[in-house]
Design a protein around this motif. Structure first.
Motif, PDB file in Angstrom:
ATOM      1  N   ALA A  28       0.830  -1.210   0.000  1.00  0.00           N
ATOM      2  CA  ALA A  28       0.000   0.000   0.000  1.00  0.00           C
ATOM      3  C   ALA A  28       0.864   1.259   0.000  1.00  0.00           C
ATOM      4  CB  ALA A  28      -0.918  -0.007   1.216  1.00  0.00           C
ATOM      5  N   PHE A  29       0.287   2.362  -0.459  1.00  0.00           N
ATOM      6  CA  PHE A  29       0.943   3.655  -0.372  1.00  0.00           C
ATOM      7  C   PHE A  29       1.173   3.990   1.107  1.00  0.00           C
ATOM      8  CE2 PHE A  29       1.162   8.257  -0.343  1.00  0.00           C
ATOM      9  CZ  PHE A  29       1.918   8.523  -1.460  1.00  0.00           C
ATOM     10  N   PRO A  30       2.313   4.539   1.499  1.00  0.00           N
ATOM     11  CA  PRO A  30       3.325   5.166   0.654  1.00  0.00           C
ATOM     12  C   PRO A  30       4.490   4.262   0.253  1.00  0.00           C
ATOM     13  CG  PRO A  30       3.757   5.741   2.932  1.00  0.00           C
ATOM     14  CD  PRO A  30       2.517   4.878   2.930  1.00  0.00           C
ATOM     15  N   TYR A  31       4.516   3.015   0.716  1.00  0.00           N
ATOM     16  CA  TYR A  31       5.688   2.182   0.420  1.00  0.00           C
ATOM     17  C   TYR A  31       5.644   1.568  -0.971  1.00  0.00           C
ATOM     18  CZ  TYR A  31       7.491   3.161   4.944  1.00  0.00           C
ATOM     19  OH  TYR A  31       7.999   3.836   6.019  1.00  0.00           O
ATOM     20  N   LEU A  32       4.474   1.109  -1.421  1.00  0.00           N
ATOM     21  CA  LEU A  32       4.307   0.587  -2.787  1.00  0.00           C
ATOM     22  C   LEU A  32       5.311  -0.515  -3.104  1.00  0.00           C
ATOM     23  CD1 LEU A  32       3.819   4.042  -4.545  1.00  0.00           C
ATOM     24  CD2 LEU A  32       2.021   2.453  -3.818  1.00  0.00           C
ATOM     25  N   TYR A  33       5.554  -1.356  -2.127  1.00  0.00           N
ATOM     26  CA  TYR A  33       6.643  -2.326  -2.146  1.00  0.00           C
ATOM     27  C   TYR A  33       6.248  -3.585  -2.901  1.00  0.00           C
ATOM     28  CZ  TYR A  33       9.917  -5.631   0.113  1.00  0.00           C
ATOM     29  OH  TYR A  33      10.848  -6.591   0.381  1.00  0.00           O
ATOM     30  N   GLU A  34       7.015  -3.908  -3.929  1.00  0.00           N
ATOM     31  CA  GLU A  34       6.763  -5.123  -4.699  1.00  0.00           C
ATOM     32  C   GLU A  34       7.072  -6.363  -3.864  1.00  0.00           C
ATOM     33  OE1 GLU A  34       5.310  -7.393  -7.432  1.00  0.00           O
ATOM     34  OE2 GLU A  34       5.414  -5.254  -7.871  1.00  0.00           O
ATOM     35  N   GLY A  35       8.241  -6.365  -3.235  1.00  0.00           N
ATOM     36  CA  GLY A  35       8.573  -7.387  -2.240  1.00  0.00           C
ATOM     37  C   GLY A  35       8.848  -8.778  -2.765  1.00  0.00           C
ATOM     38  N   SER A  36       9.644  -9.495  -1.998  1.00  0.00           N
ATOM     39  CA  SER A  36       9.883 -10.919  -2.246  1.00  0.00           C
ATOM     40  C   SER A  36      10.120 -11.591  -0.906  1.00  0.00           C
ATOM     41  CB  SER A  36      11.084 -11.130  -3.168  1.00  0.00           C
ATOM     42  OG  SER A  36      12.291 -11.019  -2.458  1.00  0.00           O
ATOM     43  N   GLU A  37       9.650 -12.811  -0.781  1.00  0.00           N
ATOM     44  CA  GLU A  37       9.813 -13.515   0.490  1.00  0.00           C
ATOM     45  C   GLU A  37      11.281 -13.789   0.789  1.00  0.00           C
ATOM     46  OE1 GLU A  37       7.112 -16.709   1.343  1.00  0.00           O
ATOM     47  OE2 GLU A  37       5.432 -15.615   0.444  1.00  0.00           O
ATOM     48  N   ASP A  38      12.092 -13.997  -0.236  1.00  0.00           N
ATOM     49  CA  ASP A  38      13.526 -14.226  -0.011  1.00  0.00           C
ATOM     50  C   ASP A  38      14.186 -12.985   0.589  1.00  0.00           C
ATOM     51  OD1 ASP A  38      13.395 -16.807  -0.960  1.00  0.00           O
ATOM     52  OD2 ASP A  38      14.153 -16.312  -2.961  1.00  0.00           O
ATOM     53  N   TYR A  39      13.890 -11.804   0.019  1.00  0.00           N
ATOM     54  CA  TYR A  39      14.464 -10.580   0.570  1.00  0.00           C
ATOM     55  C   TYR A  39      13.988 -10.380   2.002  1.00  0.00           C
ATOM     56  CZ  TYR A  39      15.317  -5.775   1.772  1.00  0.00           C
ATOM     57  OH  TYR A  39      15.715  -4.653   2.449  1.00  0.00           O
ATOM     58  N   GLU A  40      12.715 -10.591   2.234  1.00  0.00           N
ATOM     59  CA  GLU A  40      12.155 -10.394   3.566  1.00  0.00           C
ATOM     60  C   GLU A  40      12.811 -11.315   4.588  1.00  0.00           C
ATOM     61  OE1 GLU A  40      10.012  -8.102   4.740  1.00  0.00           O
ATOM     62  OE2 GLU A  40      10.307  -7.213   2.779  1.00  0.00           O
ATOM     63  N   ALA A  41      13.007 -12.562   4.220  1.00  0.00           N
ATOM     64  CA  ALA A  41      13.640 -13.507   5.145  1.00  0.00           C
ATOM     65  C   ALA A  41      15.049 -13.041   5.493  1.00  0.00           C
ATOM     66  CB  ALA A  41      13.662 -14.905   4.540  1.00  0.00           C
ATOM     67  N   SER A  42      15.769 -12.511   4.502  1.00  0.00           N
ATOM     68  CA  SER A  42      17.124 -12.004   4.740  1.00  0.00           C
ATOM     69  C   SER A  42      17.079 -10.771   5.636  1.00  0.00           C
ATOM     70  CB  SER A  42      17.780 -11.672   3.399  1.00  0.00           C
ATOM     71  OG  SER A  42      19.008 -11.031   3.602  1.00  0.00           O
ATOM     72  N   TYR A  43      16.141  -9.854   5.388  1.00  0.00           N
ATOM     73  CA  TYR A  43      16.002  -8.645   6.195  1.00  0.00           C
ATOM     74  C   TYR A  43      15.675  -9.009   7.641  1.00  0.00           C
ATOM     75  CZ  TYR A  43      13.693  -4.563   8.192  1.00  0.00           C
ATOM     76  OH  TYR A  43      13.310  -3.549   9.031  1.00  0.00           O
ATOM     77  N   LEU A  44      14.711  -9.877   7.831  1.00  0.00           N
ATOM     78  CA  LEU A  44      14.289 -10.250   9.184  1.00  0.00           C
ATOM     79  C   LEU A  44      15.374 -11.020   9.923  1.00  0.00           C
ATOM     80  CD1 LEU A  44      10.628 -11.132   8.279  1.00  0.00           C
ATOM     81  CD2 LEU A  44      11.330  -9.285   9.812  1.00  0.00           C
ATOM     82  N   ALA A  45      16.219 -11.723   9.189  1.00  0.00           N
ATOM     83  CA  ALA A  45      17.321 -12.454   9.821  1.00  0.00           C
ATOM     84  C   ALA A  45      18.285 -11.501  10.520  1.00  0.00           C
ATOM     85  CB  ALA A  45      18.056 -13.299   8.788  1.00  0.00           C
ATOM     86  N   THR A  46      18.407 -10.249  10.012  1.00  0.00           N
ATOM     87  CA  THR A  46      19.241  -9.240  10.669  1.00  0.00           C
ATOM     88  C   THR A  46      18.762  -9.021  12.100  1.00  0.00           C
ATOM     89  OG1 THR A  46      19.651  -8.139   8.572  1.00  0.00           O
ATOM     90  CG2 THR A  46      20.041  -6.842  10.554  1.00  0.00           C
ATOM     91  N   TYR A  47      17.458  -8.932  12.277  1.00  0.00           N
ATOM     92  CA  TYR A  47      16.883  -8.743  13.601  1.00  0.00           C
ATOM     93  C   TYR A  47      17.036 -10.012  14.445  1.00  0.00           C
ATOM     94  CZ  TYR A  47      14.901  -4.292  12.254  1.00  0.00           C
ATOM     95  OH  TYR A  47      14.758  -2.990  11.861  1.00  0.00           O
ATOM     96  N   ALA A  48      16.853 -11.153  13.823  1.00  0.00           N
ATOM     97  CA  ALA A  48      16.979 -12.413  14.558  1.00  0.00           C
ATOM     98  C   ALA A  48      18.388 -12.591  15.113  1.00  0.00           C
ATOM     99  CB  ALA A  48      16.601 -13.585  13.654  1.00  0.00           C
ATOM    100  N   ARG A  49      19.401 -12.070  14.404  1.00  0.00           N
ATOM    101  CA  ARG A  49      20.787 -12.213  14.856  1.00  0.00           C
ATOM    102  C   ARG A  49      21.100 -11.338  16.058  1.00  0.00           C
ATOM    103  NH1 ARG A  49      21.720 -12.547   9.239  1.00  0.00           N
ATOM    104  NH2 ARG A  49      22.185 -10.324   9.103  1.00  0.00           N
ATOM    105  N   SER A  50      20.296 -10.322  16.301  1.00  0.00           N
ATOM    106  CA  SER A  50      20.558  -9.420  17.424  1.00  0.00           C
ATOM    107  C   SER A  50      19.856  -9.954  18.667  1.00  0.00           C
ATOM    108  CB  SER A  50      20.030  -8.012  17.118  1.00  0.00           C
ATOM    109  OG  SER A  50      20.113  -7.211  18.284  1.00  0.00           O
ATOM    110  N   PRO A  51      20.593 -10.357  19.693  1.00  0.00           N
ATOM    111  CA  PRO A  51      19.950 -10.912  20.887  1.00  0.00           C
ATOM    112  C   PRO A  51      19.065  -9.907  21.611  1.00  0.00           C
ATOM    113  CG  PRO A  51      22.321 -10.634  21.246  1.00  0.00           C
ATOM    114  CD  PRO A  51      22.063 -10.352  19.798  1.00  0.00           C
ATOM    115  N   GLU A  52      19.274  -8.600  21.345  1.00  0.00           N
ATOM    116  CA  GLU A  52      18.452  -7.578  22.000  1.00  0.00           C
ATOM    117  C   GLU A  52      17.366  -7.015  21.085  1.00  0.00           C
ATOM    118  OE1 GLU A  52      21.091  -5.684  25.513  1.00  0.00           O
ATOM    119  OE2 GLU A  52      21.543  -4.919  23.500  1.00  0.00           O
TER     120      GLU A  52
END
Length: 195
Positions: A28-52
């Motif tokens: 939805a606007f304003p992001y209008l993000y096409e997205g891919s599950e592979d990219y998302e999994a990689s992005y979220l893994a950044t957070y998963a690696r941080s214990p805090e």
């Protein structure tokens, strides 16, 4: 509705569901993000690696319908840290709110406020941050895909005590709906004292 709080690698079982949720909400606007599950999994893994890291998950039964994230800025990507370094603000003193995503049918029930409250309380418990910060995309008012009834969240963020800092800006690349490839999008930060 149930709220579940998880940290670090405890989010791993939820990453696929969170990836799908982010893609759906950010189309939805304003992001209008096409997205891919592979990219998302990689992005979220950044957070998963941080214990805090912090994940505030909103469930309707077994289904995740909303989520909000946070991480010490030192564990965030360089694109987020760089504007603070340039402004003379130590990233180690900033807790970064990654995003809040909520399916549209669940909005207006206080979950957006709850997401902010949980992240702010967590930053205070960690006890070493001067600032809570997040960034938002900047789209022109005449953007061709801006819905006629679009209401920006600036007033909501202001009521929560956040101040827009246009001087703290960055660029993030993603593929918009209708774009052939990724392009840089201007982003700017909102800050609130963590205490």
């Amino acid at each position: 509705m149930q709220i579940k709080i998880v940290h670090g690698e405890a989010v791993t079982p939820h990453i696929a569901d969170l990836a799908r949720l982010r893609i759906e909400v950010f189309r939805a606007f304003p992001y209008l993000y096409e997205g891919s599950e592979d990219y998302e999994a990689s992005y979220l893994a950044t957070y998963a690696r941080s214990p805090e890291s912090l994940f505030v998950l909103a469930f309707d039964g077994a289904r995740i319908v909303g989520a909000s994230t946070g991480v010490p800025m030192t564990d965030a990507a360089e694109e987020f840290r760089a504007p603070f370094v340039a402004a003379g603000i130590d990233p180690a003193r900033v807790f970064y709110f990654g995003e809040s995503v909520l399916l549209s049918s669940y909005r207006g029930r206080g979950l957006g406020v709850r997401f902010f409250e949980e992240r702010e309380a967590y930053a205070r418990r960690l006890g070493r941050f001067d600032w809570c910060a997040f960034c938002a995309v900047e789209r022109p008012k005449d953007h061709p895909l801006r819905p006629a009834d679009y209401v920006p969240l600036d007033a909501f963020w202001g009521r929560r005590g956040y101040v827009h800092r246009a001087d703290l800006a960055t660029t993030l690349a993603w593929q918009d709906i209708g774009e052939a490839e990724e392009s840089g999008k201007p982003m700017s930060f909102w800050l609130k004292a963590a205490g």
